[in-house]
Design an enzyme around this catalytic site. Structure first.
Site, PDB file in Angstrom:
ATOM      1  N   CYS A  38      63.129  38.179  45.894  1.00 19.75           N
ATOM      2  CA  CYS A  38      62.123  37.630  44.954  1.00 19.75           C
ATOM      3  C   CYS A  38      61.513  38.987  44.056  1.00 19.75           C
ATOM      4  O   CYS A  38      62.149  39.656  43.610  1.00 19.75           O
ATOM      5  CB  CYS A  38      60.927  36.892  45.345  1.00 19.75           C
ATOM      6  N   LYS A  68      54.878  29.230  35.624  1.00 23.29           N
ATOM      7  CA  LYS A  68      55.268  29.839  36.903  1.00 23.29           C
ATOM      8  C   LYS A  68      56.500  28.965  37.186  1.00 23.29           C
ATOM      9  O   LYS A  68      56.698  27.607  36.933  1.00 23.29           O
ATOM     10  CB  LYS A  68      54.266  29.267  38.064  1.00 23.29           C
ATOM     11  N   SER A  84      59.316  30.677  43.445  1.00 26.88           N
ATOM     12  CA  SER A  84      57.979  30.456  43.269  1.00 26.88           C
ATOM     13  C   SER A  84      57.622  32.040  42.549  1.00 26.88           C
ATOM     14  O   SER A  84      57.033  32.953  43.429  1.00 26.88           O
ATOM     15  CB  SER A  84      57.155  30.389  44.522  1.00 26.88           C
ATOM     16  N   HIS A  94      63.506  32.037  47.107  1.00 30.20           N
ATOM     17  CA  HIS A  94      62.971  32.130  48.382  1.00 30.20           C
ATOM     18  C   HIS A  94      63.503  31.192  49.343  1.00 30.20           C
ATOM     19  O   HIS A  94      62.935  30.347  49.939  1.00 30.20           O
ATOM     20  CB  HIS A  94      61.445  31.848  48.361  1.00 30.20           C
ATOM     21  N   GLU A 134      64.219  31.505  52.361  1.00 29.88           N
ATOM     22  CA  GLU A 134      63.791  31.721  53.707  1.00 29.88           C
ATOM     23  C   GLU A 134      62.262  30.536  53.705  1.00 29.88           C
ATOM     24  O   GLU A 134      61.617  30.661  54.868  1.00 29.88           O
ATOM     25  CB  GLU A 134      62.985  33.094  53.882  1.00 29.88           C
ATOM     26  N   ARG A 140      46.785  25.142  47.549  1.00 29.72           N
ATOM     27  CA  ARG A 140      45.943  26.632  47.629  1.00 29.72           C
ATOM     28  C   ARG A 140      45.514  26.746  46.155  1.00 29.72           C
ATOM     29  O   ARG A 140      44.519  26.956  45.842  1.00 29.72           O
ATOM     30  CB  ARG A 140      46.739  27.579  48.093  1.00 29.72           C
TER      31      ARG A 140
END
Length: 310
Positions: free
Chosen positions: A142, A163, A192, A235, A237, A249
């Site tokens: 990333c 985003k 992300s 991402h 992972e 969040r």
């Protein structure tokens, strides 16, 4: 074969519950083989969460892997207990005279800043330069991928209008590349990020190859022609609920955030997301360990040849 991790690392209990094959330093000391040495430069704020995610993927290999966790000397982490960092992490000064088969540089939530404004940028550049001579293969994730492409090859990043957030279909462009051996033609990857790198810039660098990409989220895996440097913009992972946790969040903070793309079933945030990227995530990391690092690195790390980028 297992990954070798420090005794009492918090990740060990999670890995044990998931039947992940690992061993601690005490057990590994009695193994009469030359393990693969991989350092993880963890730039993410929640370091325990990220280290667990990456260790889980590195375990899916027949090769014994010794892990060294690294943090930045020039940055104070606010989201990980100091006691954990002191016990399990080292800084670059501690390993600058060492050599590694592999290095993983994680992402970081700083992609909307100019590279030079990141407080640890100079230190990161020093580490990336050091890796060219002291690491056989480096795997950038990333923002770490964007930073590596910029530092080594001058590839710029661009702000996105919103985003890039959710799960996106990707396709393999080079089915014979060892990093994507066994991949389906189309596979899913979480993203992300607020910025991107673009094909037109990468295509100008003969040393680079785009290995996978997405019509919607763009360039995904970029490798150098020596097959020793990899830059992965997604991402893979991430856990099942990592994107959900980021979404809730940001909502809680009143930040502008769209529903993550193709993530919640029926776009209903009350639904449990499908974990439909796990197989290719495991395959990508095991391919890197097995076919890139283990097959390419010399038995004697003092015989490493430097990587040329400029």
């Amino acid at each position: 074969m297992p990954i070798n991790i420090p005794d009492n690392l918090p990740a060990t209990e999670i890995l044990r519950q998931e039947n992940i094959f690992y061993m601690t330093n005490v057990v590994a000391a009695h193994q009469d083989i030359r393990p693969v040495k991989i350092a993880i430069l963890n730039l993410m704020p929640k370091k325990i969460e990220t280290e667990t995610q990456i260790l889980r993927l590195l375990s899916n290999s027949p090769i014994q892997v010794d892990i060294e966790l690294l943090q930045m000397k020039t940055h104070v982490s606010k989201n990980t207990p100091i006691s954990h960092l002191t016990k399990f992490y080292r800084i670059f000064d501690d390993v600058r005279d060492s050599r590694f088969d592999g290095l993983i540089i994680t992402g970081a939530p700083v992609e909307q800043m100019k590279y030079e404004d990141v407080d640890y940028w100079d230190e990161l550049c020093e580490i990336m330069d050091w890796s060219l001579k002291n690491v056989y293969s480096t795997f950038h994730i990333c923002w770490g991928a964007q930073a590596g492409l910029y530092h080594h090859f001058g590839i710029p990043k661009y702000d996105l209008p919103e985003k890039m957030f959710g799960l996106f279909d990707h396709r393999v462009l080079n089915q014979y590349h060892p990093l994507v051996r066994g991949f389906d033609d189309v596979f899913v990857v979480p993203h992300s990020r607020h910025t991107e790198v673009r094909r037109e810039d990468i295509d100008k660098v003969p040393q680079l190859e785009i290995i996978t990409e997405s019509d919607r989220s763009g360039v995904h895996i970029v490798g150098d022609r020596s097959q020793r440097l990899f830059f992965v913009t997604g991402h893979s992972e991430y856990d099942r609920r990592t994107i959900a946790n980021e979404y809730f969040r940001d909502l809680g903070k009143g930040l502008p955030i769209n529903m993550p793309y193709h993530y919640f079933p029926y776009d209903d945030p009350e639904q449990v997301p499908y974990f439909n990227w796990r197989g290719h995530a495991n395959l990508m990391f095991s391919n890197w360990v097995n076919y890139i690092v283990y097959q390419g690195t010399p038995f004697d790390l003092n015989e490493l040849t430097p990587i040329k980028t400029k």
